[in-house]
Structures are given as structure tokens and as C-alpha cells.
Write a protein that holds these residues in place. Structure first.
Motif, mmCIF file in Angstrom:
data_model
loop_
_atom_site.group_PDB
_atom_site.id
_atom_site.type_symbol
_atom_site.label_atom_id
_atom_site.label_comp_id
_atom_site.label_asym_id
_atom_site.label_seq_id
_atom_site.Cartn_x
_atom_site.Cartn_y
_atom_site.Cartn_z
ATOM 1 N N GLU A 32 0.833 -1.209 0.000
ATOM 2 C CA GLU A 32 0.000 0.000 0.000
ATOM 3 C C GLU A 32 0.872 1.266 0.000
ATOM 4 O O GLU A 32 0.596 2.228 -0.712
ATOM 5 N N LEU A 33 1.931 1.242 0.784
ATOM 6 C CA LEU A 33 2.796 2.417 0.901
ATOM 7 C C LEU A 33 3.570 2.709 -0.377
ATOM 8 O O LEU A 33 3.829 3.869 -0.698
ATOM 9 N N ILE A 34 3.940 1.678 -1.112
ATOM 10 C CA ILE A 34 4.708 1.869 -2.341
ATOM 11 C C ILE A 34 3.925 2.740 -3.324
ATOM 12 O O ILE A 34 4.493 3.562 -4.036
ATOM 13 N N HIS A 35 2.605 2.585 -3.344
ATOM 14 C CA HIS A 35 1.768 3.315 -4.299
ATOM 15 C C HIS A 35 1.120 4.558 -3.697
ATOM 16 O O HIS A 35 0.395 5.262 -4.405
ATOM 17 N N ALA A 36 1.378 4.832 -2.428
ATOM 18 C CA ALA A 36 0.763 5.995 -1.775
ATOM 19 C C ALA A 36 1.373 7.282 -2.313
ATOM 20 O O ALA A 36 2.580 7.371 -2.532
ATOM 21 N N GLU A 37 0.524 8.270 -2.530
ATOM 22 C CA GLU A 37 0.973 9.580 -2.991
ATOM 23 C C GLU A 37 0.480 10.641 -2.028
ATOM 24 O O GLU A 37 -0.593 10.505 -1.447
ATOM 25 N N VAL A 58 3.779 13.446 -4.559
ATOM 26 C CA VAL A 58 5.015 12.704 -4.328
ATOM 27 C C VAL A 58 4.637 11.272 -3.987
ATOM 28 O O VAL A 58 3.810 11.022 -3.112
ATOM 29 N N ASP A 59 5.235 10.363 -4.705
ATOM 30 C CA ASP A 59 5.083 8.935 -4.457
ATOM 31 C C ASP A 59 5.996 8.564 -3.300
ATOM 32 O O ASP A 59 7.172 8.947 -3.307
ATOM 33 N N LEU A 60 5.515 7.821 -2.320
ATOM 34 C CA LEU A 60 6.380 7.453 -1.195
ATOM 35 C C LEU A 60 7.538 6.568 -1.640
ATOM 36 O O LEU A 60 8.615 6.616 -1.055
ATOM 37 N N ALA A 61 7.339 5.801 -2.707
ATOM 38 C CA ALA A 61 8.450 5.001 -3.248
ATOM 39 C C ALA A 61 9.545 5.932 -3.779
ATOM 40 O O ALA A 61 10.741 5.659 -3.616
#
Length: 187
Positions: A74-79, A123-126
Motif C-alpha cells: 500500500e505504501l509503495i503506491h501511496a501519494e 510525491v510517491d512514497l516510493a
């Protein structure tokens, strides 16, 4: 008189050599400590996790998970919007974490722009995690060479795309009613 002058000159030369050796040793020690910090994966992971938690904390659209590793997909795709990153960076604890990662303080205020490569306003968290790892330490010549090679590669691709677009444009002109009339007149 002359003996005193000779002694003073010798003393100054010896003092200068001592100071130079001391400064060199201090610089070498500082460089070694920095090299160790740069290779410390735990330091990187802990600070990146802290920074992501702080960004999520400041985002009205996201909750901070108890364990980041359990929410990785979920975090990889969070913006988050750029203003969330800008607000987060103002926190003294966040500045301290960025400094521990050896990220240049002059770059702190620009991080939201750096982490938004497509200028989409989010901003993407990745991208945060990847960007933080890339920003650590001093710029190296290899960084510049890498960017140069990427731009050259993109130029070659853009030339191919331009040629393809020109071919499509020529075919469209030839098959348009005006193009058909022109061909009939020359035939």
C-alpha cells in the motif's frame, strides 16, 4: 641573536608540519566516519522509515500504519501532495533525520520538487525512499555521467519517435482528400 632566529624558524617549520599532519589525520578520520555512515543500512532504513511516517502523519489522506513493513504494498503506491512534504520538512526532528543521512541542508527545502519527477503535484512514497538514498553524501562525478548517458539515450529514442510521427503525418497528408486531389492532378 642568530641562534635564536634559527631556533624560531625551525620551531615554526616543525609546528607547521605538526599542524598539517594533524589536519590531514582529522580529515581522514572524518571521511572514514562518513564512509561508515553511508554504508550503514540500519541508519538508512531507520531514517527513511521515520521520514515516511512523518509524511504520512502530516497527510490528511493517510493513516500511519503501526508497522510499515506490513503495509509495504500500500505504501509503495501511496501519494501525497507536495505541500505535505514541504510541511514535514519544517519539523526539527525531520531535519535531524535528513542530516543524519548526510543530505545537504540546501536540498531540504527542494525535496518536494526533487521527489516529483513528473511535475504532477504529488510525491510517491516510493520516490521518497529512492530519492533519499540517491541524495545521500557528496555529489560524485559518476552521478553526472549517469545523467548524461540517460539524456543521450532519451535523445535517440526521441529522434525515433519524431521520425515515426513524421511518417504518420506524411501518410495522413497523402490519404487526405486534399492529398488525393494533388495526386490525381500530377498523374
Amino acid at each position: 641573536g642568530m641562534t635564536f632566529v634559527v631556533h624560531m624558524v625551525v620551531f615554526n617549520v616543525i609546528s607547521a608540519m605538526f599542524v598539517e599532519k594533524t589536519m590531514f589525520a582529522a580529515k581522514s578520520l572524518a571521511e572514514e566516519r562518513k564512509r561508515e555512515r553511508m554504508q550503514d543500512k540500519h541508519l538508512l532504513a531507520a531514517n527513511v522509515a521515520f521520514l515516511i511516517r512523518m509524511i504520512l502523519h502530516n497527510s490528511p489522506d493517510h493513516d500511519v500504519p503501526e508497522h510499515l513493513s506490513g503495509s509495504l504494498e500500500e505504501l509503495i503506491h501511496a501519494e501525497v501532495p507536495l505541500w505535505v512534504v514541504d510541511q514535514t520538512i519544517k519539523d526539527p526532528a525531520v531535519k535531524k533525520a535528513l542530516n543524519e543521512l548526510d543530505i545537504n541542508p540546501h536540498d531540504h527545502a527542494r525535496l518536494s520538487d526533487i521527489f516529483d519527477p513528473d511535475n504532477g503535484g504529488t510525491v510517491d512514497l516510493a520516490d521518497v525512499a529512492t530519492g533519499l538514498r540517491s541524495l545521500r553524501g557528496d555529489p560524485r562525478r559518476s552521478d553526472i555521467v549517469t545523467v548524461d548517458l540517460m539524456i543521450r539515450s532519451m535523445q535517440a529514442v526521441l529522434h525515433d519517435v519524431l521520425d515515426h510521427v513524421k511518417n504518420i503525418e506524411e501518410r495522413q497528408k497523402a490519404s487526405s482528400p486534399l492529398g488525393l486531389i494533388r495526386r490525381m492532378k500530377t498523374a
